[in-house]
Write a protein that holds these residues in place. Structure first.
Motif, short mmCIF file in Angstrom:
data_model
loop_
_atom_site.label_atom_id
_atom_site.label_comp_id
_atom_site.label_asym_id
_atom_site.label_seq_id
_atom_site.Cartn_x
_atom_site.Cartn_y
_atom_site.Cartn_z
N ARG A 154 -16.01 -28.52 25.19
CA ARG A 154 -16.05 -28.96 23.79
C ARG A 154 -17.15 -28.25 23.00
NH1 ARG A 154 -14.09 -33.56 26.35
NH2 ARG A 154 -12.59 -34.82 25.16
N SER A 155 -18.34 -28.15 23.60
CA SER A 155 -19.46 -27.54 22.87
C SER A 155 -19.21 -26.06 22.60
CB SER A 155 -20.76 -27.73 23.65
OG SER A 155 -20.73 -27.01 24.88
N LEU A 182 -1.80 -34.83 18.89
CA LEU A 182 -2.44 -33.92 17.95
C LEU A 182 -3.48 -34.64 17.10
CD1 LEU A 182 -2.68 -31.14 16.66
CD2 LEU A 182 -0.79 -31.75 15.13
N ARG A 183 -3.16 -35.84 16.61
CA ARG A 183 -4.10 -36.57 15.77
C ARG A 183 -5.38 -36.89 16.54
NH1 ARG A 183 -1.94 -41.85 12.78
NH2 ARG A 183 -0.66 -40.20 11.83
N GLU A 184 -5.23 -37.27 17.82
CA GLU A 184 -6.40 -37.57 18.63
C GLU A 184 -7.21 -36.32 18.92
OE1 GLU A 184 -4.68 -39.37 22.04
OE2 GLU A 184 -4.46 -41.35 21.12
N ILE A 185 -6.51 -35.20 19.15
CA ILE A 185 -7.19 -33.93 19.42
C ILE A 185 -8.03 -33.51 18.22
CG2 ILE A 185 -6.82 -31.46 19.77
CD1 ILE A 185 -4.42 -32.20 21.53
N LEU A 186 -7.43 -33.59 17.03
CA LEU A 186 -8.15 -33.20 15.82
C LEU A 186 -9.33 -34.13 15.55
CD1 LEU A 186 -5.17 -32.28 13.47
CD2 LEU A 186 -6.68 -30.72 14.71
N ARG A 187 -9.13 -35.43 15.81
CA ARG A 187 -10.22 -36.38 15.61
C ARG A 187 -11.35 -36.10 16.59
NH1 ARG A 187 -7.83 -40.84 16.97
NH2 ARG A 187 -6.90 -41.20 14.91
N ASP A 188 -10.99 -35.80 17.84
CA ASP A 188 -12.00 -35.50 18.87
C ASP A 188 -12.79 -34.26 18.49
OD1 ASP A 188 -12.83 -35.86 21.94
OD2 ASP A 188 -12.48 -33.73 21.58
N PHE A 189 -12.10 -33.22 17.99
CA PHE A 189 -12.80 -31.99 17.62
C PHE A 189 -13.69 -32.22 16.40
CE2 PHE A 189 -13.10 -28.00 15.23
CZ PHE A 189 -13.67 -27.20 16.20
N ARG A 190 -13.19 -32.96 15.42
CA ARG A 190 -13.99 -33.24 14.24
C ARG A 190 -15.26 -34.01 14.59
NH1 ARG A 190 -10.17 -35.11 11.55
NH2 ARG A 190 -10.46 -37.33 11.92
N LYS A 217 -9.88 -37.17 31.38
CA LYS A 217 -8.68 -36.58 30.79
C LYS A 217 -8.82 -36.50 29.27
CE LYS A 217 -5.35 -37.91 34.36
NZ LYS A 217 -4.08 -38.63 34.66
N PRO A 218 -8.52 -35.33 28.70
CA PRO A 218 -8.66 -35.18 27.25
C PRO A 218 -7.51 -35.85 26.51
CG PRO A 218 -7.74 -33.18 28.19
CD PRO A 218 -8.06 -34.09 29.35
N PRO A 219 -7.66 -36.09 25.21
CA PRO A 219 -6.55 -36.65 24.43
C PRO A 219 -5.38 -35.67 24.37
CG PRO A 219 -8.34 -35.93 23.00
CD PRO A 219 -8.86 -35.86 24.41
N ARG A 220 -4.17 -36.20 24.24
CA ARG A 220 -2.98 -35.36 24.25
C ARG A 220 -2.28 -35.30 22.89
NH1 ARG A 220 -1.34 -33.99 29.39
NH2 ARG A 220 -2.41 -35.03 31.10
N GLY A 273 -8.26 -21.13 14.54
CA GLY A 273 -7.07 -21.98 14.54
C GLY A 273 -6.90 -22.81 15.80
N LEU A 274 -7.31 -22.26 16.95
CA LEU A 274 -7.12 -22.96 18.22
C LEU A 274 -8.37 -23.71 18.69
CD1 LEU A 274 -5.12 -20.25 20.24
CD2 LEU A 274 -4.23 -22.23 19.02
N ALA A 275 -9.42 -23.68 17.89
CA ALA A 275 -10.69 -24.30 18.30
C ALA A 275 -10.54 -25.76 18.72
CB ALA A 275 -11.72 -24.17 17.18
N PRO A 276 -9.72 -26.60 18.05
CA PRO A 276 -9.64 -28.00 18.48
C PRO A 276 -9.07 -28.20 19.88
CG PRO A 276 -8.85 -27.76 16.22
CD PRO A 276 -9.01 -26.38 16.77
N VAL A 277 -8.31 -27.21 20.39
CA VAL A 277 -7.64 -27.41 21.68
C VAL A 277 -8.23 -26.58 22.82
CG1 VAL A 277 -5.47 -28.07 20.59
CG2 VAL A 277 -5.86 -25.68 21.17
N VAL A 278 -8.86 -25.43 22.52
CA VAL A 278 -9.29 -24.56 23.62
C VAL A 278 -10.40 -25.20 24.44
CG1 VAL A 278 -8.55 -22.40 22.56
CG2 VAL A 278 -10.84 -23.28 22.07
#
Length: 414
Positions: free
Chosen positions: A344-345, A200-208, A195-198, A53-58
């Protein structure tokens, strides 16, 4: 190895030791509460849920924060979860808190290693990591077995403690405190990321995007991620299955089953140590046939009915698994840091591996609740591993995927 590398290994060792001991104590708590056997996998499931659940942000957090400070804080959060369990919080909820801390701890730990260790030493560093992780499993299960043993219960009862398992949890708090103290002695790498995206939509897009990039990497990332995802899903399920198998088939108590589980860890230590010493990074995929051997061993071992044969069988399972996963982890981390970033990796790796754990544990718990015999469940797990590795080997041959020397040297960035 760089300065304080072994202090980092020691800190994560004690933190992981307490995590593994906590699982045994948690199972004992569920039994004390009168919960059915199939609740035991739910403890591991709740622990793992945060990884997915927290993978996109950790990963972003691990890149944005000083990694040593983050790991120290997460040891504190683990202690809060254990303390809440000792105070009466439901074990499943408490394991969710501890799992949240572990999910944030992992990308910081592995990310720091990729930052301070050169690529030519990464397999050796992973050998150290896996040996320490498996030693923490070994000693953690033994400590957990001790903390639920009749001897411990009697000794704590004589001291006037009404609930001995509460004393067991308090003992684990001391181990987490030791890990935090050691962590403070590890220096930061000094590497700073953009600096990482802040949002939520950008975070999810970055993780995807990061997840897709690693799965599409033809220079080792895709295959190594597939292998580690399969290995850790099967390994987490096997960890719980062995505990129950030791009691149902071999007639051992819970604490004795924990000691049998520890023999798997002994094998992993041996296998991981040999792999770290003898397998070069650009030869990592040569260990894939060991996955077939691991599946075959997992298929056959549950039908052993004597302790004399069970012990060497468990050691063999661990040794083959350890020799396979160390080079795979090293290659995956190396390709991940080239394609993405350290945090990220590792977050992508953790997401996929722990999603596999969730799915396999969920199926395992469901089949247990349906009454499927345990030996068939364990053998089925071996079939899944054998078939999965065989498919990956066939696809590798068809696509001719393999890392080359220039990848190891860092000349190809994706």
């Amino acid at each position: 190895m760089p300065p304080r590398f072994h202090t980092l290994i020691a800190a994560q060792f004690f933190s992981a030791l307490a995590d593994n001991a906590l699982l045994i104590v948690g199972i004992a708590l569920l039994r004390e509460m009168g919960q059915p056997v199939w609740w035991a996998p739910l403890l591991k499931l709740c622990f793992t849920l945060a990884y997915v659940g927290l993978a996109p942000v950790v990963g972003l957090i691990a890149d944005a924060w000083p990694k040593v400070a983050l790991m120290t804080c997460m040891n504190g959060l683990k202690a809060i979860g254990v303390g809440a369990m000792a105070a009466g919080l439901d074990p499943l909820l408490a394991f969710g808190i501890v799992g949240t801390a572990a999910a944030c701890y992992a990308p910081a730990k592995y990310g720091l290693i990729t930052e301070i260790v050169p690529p030519t030493r990464l397999v050796a560093a992973n050998g150290w990591i896996e040996v320490s992780v498996v030693c923490s499993v070994l000693l953690g299960t033994m400590v957990g077995g001790l903390l639920v043993s009749p001897w411990w219960m009697a000794a704590i009862g004589e001291l006037g403690v009404a609930r001995p398992l509460t004393a067991s949890l308090c003992a684990l708090l001391g181990v987490y405190a030791l890990a935090a103290v050691l962590q403070l002695r590890v220096p930061e790498s000094g590497i700073v990321y953009p600096k990482p995206p802040r949002r939520l939509r950008e975070i999810l897009r970055d993780f995807r995007t990061s997840n897709r990039a690693l799965w599409r990497d033809r220079l080792g990332g895709r295959l190594s991620l597939s292998m580690t995802t399969l290995f850790w899903g099967a390994g987490a399920t096997l960890q719980l299955a062995v505990l129950q198998w030791a009691q149902d088939v071999l007639g051992l108590r819970l604490n004795q089953g924990a000691y049998l589980q520890a023999t798997v860890a002994i094998g992993v230590v041996a296998g991981a140590g040999l792999a770290g010493r003898w397998i070069a990074l650009h030869h990592s995929l040569r260990v894939m046939p060991l996955g077939l051997m691991l599946g075959a061993l997992m298929l056959a071992t549950p039908w052993v009915t004597s302790l004399g044969w069970a012990l060497p069988a468990m050691v063999m399972v661990g040794a083959v698994g350890g020799a396979m996963v160390v080079p795979m982890n090293a290659l995956l981390q190396h390709r991940g840091v080239q394609i993405l970033s350290a945090g990220r990796s590792i977050a992508v790796q953790g997401f996929n591996e722990n999603l596999s754990i969730l799915l396999m544990l969920g199926v395992y718990a469901l089949l247990q609740a349906m009454g499927v015999p345990l030996v068939w469940l364990m053998s089925g797990l071996g079939v899944v591993v054998f078939t999965g590795v065989l498919i990956l080997m066939i696809r590798r041959r068809a696509r001719r995927e393999t890392p080359s020397d220039d990848v190891v040297e860092g000349g190809i960035a994706g």
